[in-house]
Structures are given as C-alpha cells and as structure tokens.
Design an enzyme around this catalytic site. Structure first.
Site, PDB file in Angstrom:
ATOM      1  CD  GLU A  77      55.675  27.466  26.706  1.00 19.67           C
ATOM      2  OE1 GLU A  77      55.173  27.453  27.926  1.00 19.67           O
ATOM      3  OE2 GLU A  77      56.085  28.661  26.586  1.00 19.67           O
ATOM      4  CG  ASP A  78      60.089  25.801  25.222  1.00 23.53           C
ATOM      5  OD1 ASP A  78      59.011  26.230  24.575  1.00 23.53           O
ATOM      6  OD2 ASP A  78      60.574  26.305  25.813  1.00 23.53           O
TER       7      ASP A  78
END
Ligand code: MN
Length: 727
Positions: A77-78
């Site tokens: 996600e990051d």
C-alpha cells in the site's frame, strides 16, 4: 513505547509454541528496507507500526505466516513494492495475506464512501477465503487507534467512526472480545470525550464509595474476589479469579443509549471464575447461588448453548449482602481463551490441526454478507447492509409490499405483526412465510416475505401465551397493554389465582379472605392505587410475582411471628400438666379446666384466654363458648388446645430433607431437633451430585402436631429445599 525487533524476538522466545524465526526476521528486514524513508505522523520510524502489529498478532497466538504478513502489511500500500515482489520472496500464502490487508488504490470512484465500500468489499472477500486477513486488519487498526493521538482531529473522528461501525463489530462477530472492547473504548473516547470522562468520573466515585472498612478497606470488587476465592479454593484443583469493571462503552450503551439508570446496570462489576472442567463450572455455579442471592431471570448458560461467535460461559447475576449486584462469569481455561481471542484461538489451540473446512463453517456468515450486498442497488444500501449485518444480530424480512423490516434474531411472526401495527397484532389469526402458512411462533430468517392473516371480528385478541413467545419488547408491551385495557375482571381473577399458586409453592399459608389486608401495603409500595389494580397487573403480566416474592415472604414472616402463627409449641420434657392439656403456641401457661362444662380427656376442647387467670379449657359445645363466639370482642380470645399425649406414647417418624449442602446443614438440623427436645433415633446423609444433600432423620415424637412443628422449624433453616415424610 516504541517497538523494536528485539521485543518481537524475545516475545517469540517466550511464546508457548515454536516459530519460524528466520522467516519473521526476513520479513522484518524486507519491510524495514521498504519503509526506510518513511516516518509515522508521530515522527517515529515507520517500521515501528508493522512491528507493533506483529506483536499484537503474536500475542493473539497467530502463526508465523500471519506475523510475517503483519510485518509486511503496509508494504504494498505505502511503498513501490508489488504483490508480485512479495510472492517471489515470501511465497503465495503470505502474499495473499498482505494483499488482502491492502487497500485498493486509484479506483475510479467519486466519493469517499464509495471508496470505503469497495475496500470493505475487497476485505470481506479476502477474509472469506482466509480469515487471517481480517485478524491482521484488526491488529493493524488496533495499533493505529492506540496511537491516534498523533492524527489530526478530523481523521481521528473518521477512523473512530469507521472502527465503531465496522471493525469493532467484526471483532465481536469473530469473538475477539478483548480487541473489540479496546477498539470501542478508544473510538468512544474520541467520538464523545465528555461522556467518556463522565463515566470515568462516576466509576471513580463508585470505587471510592465502595471502598469500605467492612471490606477490610478493599474495594467492593476486591472484597468479592477474596470472598469467592475463599469459598471455591477447596472445591477445585485450579482456579483463577479476576474481578472486572464493565467497559466504558458497554456502560455508555446501557446508560446513555438505552436510557437505563446506573443502578439498573447490574453488570458494572463482574467476577470471572476460571476452572479446569465443565463439571466444576456447574458446581461452582451452585456454590455461588448458595453464597449470594441470585437475581431471577439473569442466569444464562452459554456452555450448553454457545453464542454464534463461539463464546462459552455461565453467567449469573447475584447480590451480596451489601446490596450491590454483580455478574459472575464461570468458564474453563479453554473457554476463557476463546472468549478473549475468539477465532484467533483456532491457531493457538488447534495449531492448524483442525481442517480449514471447519473454520470455513464458522465464518460462513461472511459469505452471506457478501452475497447480500451484491444484490443491493445503491452504495448507501450496501453500506447499511454491511454495517447492520456485521454489527447487529438482526434479521431482515419483507412485507408483502416489499418493505424491509428489521427485527432482533429470534423474533417470530407475532413480533413482526406487532411491529407493523398494534391492531394487526391484536387481530392476527395466522401468518404466512414466503406465501406458505406457518405457525405464528415461527422464528423469522433474513430475506423471508412475511404476511399476517387477520380477522375482522372485534372480539378477537392476543393470547396470553404469546407473552412467552415474543422476542421484542415492543410486542410484549403491546400485548400487555391490550390485556390491561380489555380484560380487567379476568386479570384481577387471574392475578389472584396466580398469587395463590405462588404462595402455595412458597409454603405461605394465607387465605383469600386475608389477601386484601395482606397485599395492601405491597400494592402501595409498587405504586398501585388499589389492591385490585395490583391483582390486575399480575394478571396481565405487568408485575412478575417472582420479583416481589422476597418482599411477600418478608412481610409474611413478620406478620406471622407477631400474631397468628397457628402452630404447636412443644412442652419441655419436664412438663407435667395437672390438667393434661396443651395450649397451642404457648409454653408454661396457666391452664384450668372450666367449671361450667368440666371437660375430660377425649372431649373436643377449646381454650379461652381469660383476663388474669390463664387459659380456661372448655368443651367446644359448651354454651358459654357458643355465646362468646357470637361476640365480636371475644372471638379473638379463643385458642386451640389439645389433650396432652401420654409421654410413653412416642412413635418414630422419618423425615427426608433435601437441602443445599452448606457446611452448616447437618449441624443445624440436629441442633434444631435438640432445641425442640426431639430425640433422634437415626440419621443418614447422602451427598448428591448436584451439590445438594439428602438428610434422612428418624425422630421420636408424640403427636402429629409435634411433627408439623418440627417440619415447620426445619423448613426455616437456610438452604432447606423440601422436607417430606414419605420416602
Ligand atoms: Mn497499517
């Protein structure tokens, strides 16, 4: 406190099971590299977050893959890392978990809500394939909420709301109570800080209030804990007792949302008793009911009927002598683990032995939610259906017009009828489910179409029996109010009959002619204008007799001790009456035989209390007696008397006493008999499996009245359940 890899490693070292340490360290190094240039809002290195999540997962007893995935959960996600990268390095299993925990990005949707729904959908789908996904998400959310102080106000509120609506209910449905309560309490503090502080303050005051000298300067809960421990420590081989106070949010729901008074929340305090076996659970329950006064209708057996989320325990609410109610939860160590960790206990206890199929069954409801919301038309419907389906244990049914109605799980066709309209309920004669006639007590299931068949007849109304069938308070109240309005004479009669039955059951000897006088003060105390209103309320179910029975008993014994206990009292052994007459209820009184009728043994006799010269004994057919009995002022002065039995004329009678086995029972029995000067010829005691004892005692007595008195005195002993003379 900031987590470090050494914390994780030492926690792994201390864990009861073995872990794939090299896998976990590899995942840690991987995540640390990916997140190396990131910081949390608090300023800490980002890796502290995945590390904390991994620690939570370890504490839950999750497996090595879950812990590795916990470390990697924000990597896709990051950071620039892809699912493919993870799959290559850690394999498909871990890649699936990490991907499942990853939010969708760049979806061409307009609103934040649509985004939220799509993410939720994805998460539910992933967790329906592998339940570990949601456990990782919950651990992630828990750590985020624990550290939410660093977030801006708006984000804090948004996340709190989402936690309250989705994550806490999910944790609840998965039986992960400890996490659920922590999530709720943190979110609640952000959403309503004023109420939160108020509750903290009241709890603090209560704690100080209950810290008393009577409790050895302990708080109430510590005092109860000690008392319970002293009682059960010798009953079982291993026991753990802990006191707890209801969670802030739990209190908030009852006091603020349901509008209950603080005093109506009976489970603010709770004692947990954890033992080895199910059998011990039940015997401790008996001991607790023996030790404290149980509140009626508060006993729940979740051992024989576990909750849908697998929770098992015995619950009962009791009052200690000091009048403060508290809940007792009794369970085994294994049940306790499941109660705290829910679905996660599967990994801890079974360590993967259980087939995945069984696990899938336990989470079948997730599939159901996904199916349900796929049929929904707009985003709002989807959101609502997800929230309500996860959050509450409700069923959704349709009217024939397609209108959706929601009812608590366990609701019947009758509940549905009353939900539509009181008149529909009152005039109902039958019901249909999906077009087919069904019994009106049928429990409803989600998606059914329910139709009510009514009659036009004005005289038709609900049946009293429905009160035992319906689930919702709404239906109950509507049925009660119908009976209240429509059936007053029947209610009064019904109330009186019910009272009679209950009095009989409780060995209270009260004639209907005495009812009015006796129940007047009770009716007044229950806020009724008249005794009739009181009877009527019992008749339509507005007053539950079992709830007022303790008061009735108290009043009866008071009333009875003072005046009209129509019982026989013993002559002491050395009694030698020159008259040979025994006066009921009075020892050693002056007795004379009346000169007017000169009664002799064998005559039917009656005593008359004279002014100053004791009791004079007359034949019942003496003219003076007949005259005096017509005189209102004298009628109360008559008293039963008997010819004394010859002291050689004893006979043996055997009493069978069933009682709760408190330590005192046998001693109390023998000492009562000795006080009454009743010699014992034989005594046998049997300890029953259900914690009761049976005492068979053979005694010498003179007369049936003497036997009755013995029974009456023994029945007053604490713990006696029944006494009979037939074997
Ligand atoms: Mn995270």
């Amino acid at each position: 406190m900031t987590a470090d890899i050494s914390d994780l490693l030492s926690a792994i070292h201390n864990a009861e099971r073995s872990y794939d340490v090299s896998l976990i360290v590899k995942a840690y190094e991987f995540a640390k590299t990916c997140h190396s240039d990131q910081k949390r809002l608090s300023g800490e290195p980002y890796i502290t977050h995945p590390l904390s999540v991994a620690l939570i997962l370890l504490d839950l007893g999750m497996d090595s893959s879950s812990i590795a995935a916990g470390l990697l959960h924000d990597v896709i996600e990051d950071t620039k890392t892809s699912k493919q990268n993870i799959c290559e390095t850690f394999g498909e299993d871990i890649a699936f978990l990490v991907d499942g925990a990853t939010k969708l990005k760049n979806i061409p949707l307009h609103t934040q809500e649509e985004q939220q729904i799509e993410n939720l959908r994805k998460m539910l789908l992933a967790m329906s394939q592998d339940i570990r996904v949601i456990i990782i998400k919950l651990a992630d959310r828990l750590h985020n909420m624990r550290t939410a102080d660093a977030w801006p106000e708006q984000k804090r509120r948004d996340k709190s709301l989402e936690t309250m609506e989705i994550y806490a209910p999910l944790a609840q449905r998965l039986g992960m109570t400890a996490i659920k309560e922590e999530l709720e309490d943190i979110s609640f503090r952000y959403l309503d800080p004023i109420a939160y502080d108020e509750i903290t303050e009241v709890l603090k005051q209560k704690r100080e209030l209950t810290r008393s000298i009577n409790f050895g300067n302990k708080t109430y809960i510590e005092y109860i804990e000690q008392k319970v421990y002293d009682k059960v420590k010798d009953m079982v081989s291993r026991v753990k007792i802990s006191g707890r106070i209801k969670s802030h949010y739990g209190i908030y729901r009852k006091v603020y949302m349901k509008g209950k008074g603080w005093d109506e929340v009976f489970d603010i305090y709770a004692i947990r008793i954890i033992v080895n076996t199910v059998l011990e659970c039940y015997s401790i329950l008996g001991a607790m009911h023996d030790m404290f006064t149980p509140i009626p209708n508060r006993f729940k057996d979740y051992i024989s009927t576990p909750k849908p989320n697998m929770y098992q325990s015995l619950h009962t609410t009791v009052i200690a002598a000091d009048g403060i109610p508290f809940e007792i939860q009794i369970r085994t160590f294994e049940m306790h683990y499941v109660a705290e960790y829910g679905i996660a206990a599967h990994w801890k206890y079974k360590q993967g032995v259980e087939k995945n199929d069984d696990l899938a069954k336990k989470v079948a409801w997730i599939r159901h939610i996904i199916e349900l919301q796929q049929e929904a038309k707009n985003t709002e419907d989807i959101m609502n259906s997800i929230k309500t389906d996860i959050g509450s244990e409700e069923v959704f049914v349709f009217t024939p017009n397609g209108e959706v109605k929601s009812l608590p799980v366990g609701s019947t066709i009758i509940d549905f009828a009353y939900l539509i309209h009181s008149e529909i309920g009152h005039k109902m004669i039958g019901g249909k489910i999906n077009g087919k006639i069904a019994p009106i007590e049928t429990k409803l299931k989600t998606n059914q179409v329910v139709e009510i068949i009514t009659t036009k007849s004005a005289s038709h109304g609900p049946s009293r029996n429905w009160l035992n069938i319906v689930k919702t308070t709404e239906a109950k109240n509507k049925i009660k109010s119908w009976f209240k309005k429509e059936k007053r004479p029947e209610n009064i009669r019904g109330g009186i009959n019910e009272l009679k039955k209950e009095l009989l059951r409780n060995d209270i000897n009260l004639d209907e002619s005495e009812f009015e006088e006796f129940f007047k003060p009770i009716a007044t105390r229950c806020q009724f204008n008249s005794v009739e209103d009181f009877y009527a309320a019992i008749g339509y179910g507005g007053v539950i007799i079992s709830k007022i029975m303790p008061n009735i008993k108290k009043l009866y014994f008071k009333y009875n001790k003072n005046e009209s206990r129509p019982k026989f009292v013993f002559q002491p052994n050395n009694f030698s009456s020159s008259t040979g007459v025994v006066v009921e209820g009075i020892d050693h009184c002056l007795v004379s035989l009346a000169k007017c009728c000169n009664p002799i043994p064998g005559n039917n006799i009656v005593g008359f209390i004279t002014r100053g010269s004791g009791v004079s004994v007359h034949k019942t057919n003496c003219q003076n007696v007949l005259n005096a009995q017509k005189d209102e002022a004298k009628i109360d002065r008559f008293i039963p008397v008997y010819w004394q039995m010859s002291s050689n004329n004893r006979y043996i009678s055997t009493l069978h006493i069933l009682a709760v086995n408190n330590d005192e029972m046998i001693f109390q029995t023998t000492s009562t008999l000795s006080k009454l000067n009743v010699p014992i010829s034989e005594l046998n005691v049997k300890f029953l499996e259900n914690e009761n004892i049976k005492i068979d005692v053979s005694i010498f007595i003179h007369h049936v009245s003497e036997l009755k008195e013995v029974i009456w005195q023994l029945k007053k002993l604490n713990g006696v359940i029944s006494i009979d003379t037939k074997s």
